[in-house]
Design an enzyme around this catalytic site. Sequence first.
Site, PDB file in Angstrom:
ATOM      1  N   CYS A  35      70.748  52.951  30.359  1.00  0.00           N
ATOM      2  CA  CYS A  35      70.361  53.939  31.359  1.00  0.00           C
ATOM      3  C   CYS A  35      71.615  54.693  31.788  1.00  0.00           C
ATOM      4  CB  CYS A  35      69.737  53.210  32.549  1.00  0.00           C
ATOM      5  SG  CYS A  35      68.740  54.228  33.607  1.00  0.00           S
ATOM      6  N   HIS A  36      71.543  56.021  31.821  1.00  0.00           N
ATOM      7  CA  HIS A  36      72.708  56.823  32.195  1.00  0.00           C
ATOM      8  C   HIS A  36      73.056  56.604  33.666  1.00  0.00           C
ATOM      9  CE1 HIS A  36      71.437  59.004  28.581  1.00  0.00           C
ATOM     10  NE2 HIS A  36      72.697  59.375  28.492  1.00  0.00           N
ATOM     11  N   MET A  67      63.765  56.176  36.400  1.00  0.00           N
ATOM     12  CA  MET A  67      64.152  54.769  36.504  1.00  0.00           C
ATOM     13  C   MET A  67      64.751  54.465  37.869  1.00  0.00           C
ATOM     14  SD  MET A  67      62.938  53.651  33.794  1.00  0.00           S
ATOM     15  CE  MET A  67      63.348  51.991  34.248  1.00  0.00           C
ATOM     16  N   GLU A  68      65.482  55.425  38.439  1.00  0.00           N
ATOM     17  CA  GLU A  68      66.054  55.230  39.772  1.00  0.00           C
ATOM     18  C   GLU A  68      64.952  55.134  40.820  1.00  0.00           C
ATOM     19  OE1 GLU A  68      69.242  56.357  37.147  1.00  0.00           O
ATOM     20  OE2 GLU A  68      67.237  57.162  37.392  1.00  0.00           O
ATOM     21  N   ASP A  92      61.497  38.894  49.996  1.00  0.00           N
ATOM     22  CA  ASP A  92      62.569  37.954  50.318  1.00  0.00           C
ATOM     23  C   ASP A  92      62.626  37.638  51.806  1.00  0.00           C
ATOM     24  OD1 ASP A  92      64.998  36.407  49.727  1.00  0.00           O
ATOM     25  OD2 ASP A  92      66.035  38.031  50.787  1.00  0.00           O
TER      26      ASP A  92
END
Length: 163
Positions: free
Chosen positions: A80-81, A116-117, A131
């Site tokens: 991934c860039h 993707m980000e 969490d």
Amino acid sequence: MLTKNFTHVNAANQPTMVDVGAKAPTRRVARAHCRVVLGEELLSRVQAGEIPSHKGPVIHTAILAGIMGAKKTADLIPLCHPLGLDDCSITIEPDGPAALRVVCTAVVTGRTGVEMEALTGATVAALTIYDMCKAFSHDISIDSVRLIEKTGGKKDFHRAENS
């Protein structure tokens, strides 16, 4: 039968980073979302700020974690860039009586998209909620992780919000 080829494979069928050097930089925006199903009682406690944590309020901490996750996407996803994001925002709102909807919007002016980000940001925010709430219940699920829209590249994409 699929007619497209994978983008991260070269002629020798080896993994490779996509060469985006010849592409013109454009403003690119991507939005992704997911749902965190907490249950009605736990959701009401989160909304009321009743969950004690040294990390801070659940929603605020998840927003910060999502933005941090989006910024680190290239460290997590092979090939991934790395992108210097122009902007990244996370919104977290109720989605029915038992869930939260997490939306990440990522923006960059560059040669490759920010899908993707956006997906990573939404997912990391959701994982942070899990969490911080797992001490109260492990019956929490994260679902419907998906890209809602992307603009500014070769082809725009829009998905109906409720699909």
